[in-house]
Design a protein around this motif. Structure first.
Motif, short mmCIF file in Angstrom:
data_model
loop_
_atom_site.label_atom_id
_atom_site.label_comp_id
_atom_site.label_asym_id
_atom_site.label_seq_id
_atom_site.Cartn_x
_atom_site.Cartn_y
_atom_site.Cartn_z
N LEU A 79 14.35 -33.96 -77.24
CA LEU A 79 13.77 -33.35 -76.27
C LEU A 79 13.48 -31.88 -76.25
N ASP A 80 12.55 -31.35 -75.93
CA ASP A 80 12.20 -29.65 -75.89
C ASP A 80 12.92 -29.04 -74.79
N LYS A 137 13.90 -42.91 -72.40
CA LYS A 137 13.68 -43.48 -70.93
C LYS A 137 14.76 -43.56 -69.88
N GLY A 138 14.93 -43.01 -68.91
CA GLY A 138 15.90 -43.36 -67.75
C GLY A 138 16.94 -42.41 -68.00
N ASP A 139 17.22 -41.89 -69.20
CA ASP A 139 18.39 -40.84 -69.26
C ASP A 139 18.41 -39.84 -68.51
N THR A 140 19.46 -39.21 -68.07
CA THR A 140 19.45 -37.90 -67.26
C THR A 140 20.41 -37.15 -68.08
N PHE A 141 20.25 -35.68 -67.75
CA PHE A 141 20.98 -34.73 -67.97
C PHE A 141 21.17 -33.66 -67.05
N LYS A 191 19.36 -31.66 -61.91
CA LYS A 191 19.28 -32.93 -62.29
C LYS A 191 17.93 -33.43 -62.96
N VAL A 192 17.99 -33.65 -64.35
CA VAL A 192 16.64 -33.95 -65.11
C VAL A 192 16.68 -35.33 -65.54
N GLU A 249 8.17 -40.35 -73.86
CA GLU A 249 7.34 -39.34 -74.52
C GLU A 249 7.71 -38.02 -74.16
N GLY A 250 8.62 -37.88 -73.29
CA GLY A 250 9.31 -36.54 -73.07
C GLY A 250 9.01 -36.14 -71.75
N ASN A 251 8.22 -37.05 -70.82
CA ASN A 251 7.95 -36.57 -69.47
C ASN A 251 9.13 -36.60 -68.68
N VAL A 252 9.51 -35.67 -67.85
CA VAL A 252 10.67 -35.69 -66.98
C VAL A 252 10.43 -35.24 -65.63
N ARG A 253 11.21 -35.73 -64.96
CA ARG A 253 11.41 -35.27 -63.37
C ARG A 253 12.64 -34.63 -63.02
N TRP A 254 12.53 -33.48 -62.20
CA TRP A 254 13.97 -32.64 -62.18
C TRP A 254 14.01 -32.40 -60.76
#
Length: 90
Positions: A24-25, A57-61, A75-76, A82-87
């Motif tokens: 992930l970028d 998919k589904g992982d968080t950091f 929390k991301v 595809e690299g799309n995230v929600r934070w």
């Protein structure tokens, strides 16, 4: 003056990562989150995310947000492969 980051934003989505890579970028995530939080908080915000995050998919950091004397966890969640995230700020 303390800046309260904990309620600054609920969520957002950004596209991160490049074609053919499995990492992930996170530098792009840091920039996007800092820009959005800074606009909402009315001050400069710095974000520090881990450098080595595998796209899954589904992982968080977690990232750390800092503004003046205030810090908050961000929390991301990865929405897809595809690299799309929600934070969100916690």
């Amino acid at each position: 003056m303390n800046v309260r980051l904990s309620f600054a934003i609920a969520s957002a989505a950004v596209a991160l990562g490049a074609c053919g890579t499995q990492q992930l970028d996170t530098a792009e995530a840091e920039k996007t989150i800092a820009d959005r939080l800074g606009q909402q908080a009315g001050t400069k915000v710095t974000i520090n995310c881990p450098d080595d995050v595998e796209i899954k998919k589904g992982d968080t950091f977690e990232c750390e947000a800092k503004a003046r004397n205030d810090t908050a966890k961000v929390k991301v969640t990865q929405l897809d492969d595809e690299g799309n995230v929600r934070w969100r700020v916690e």
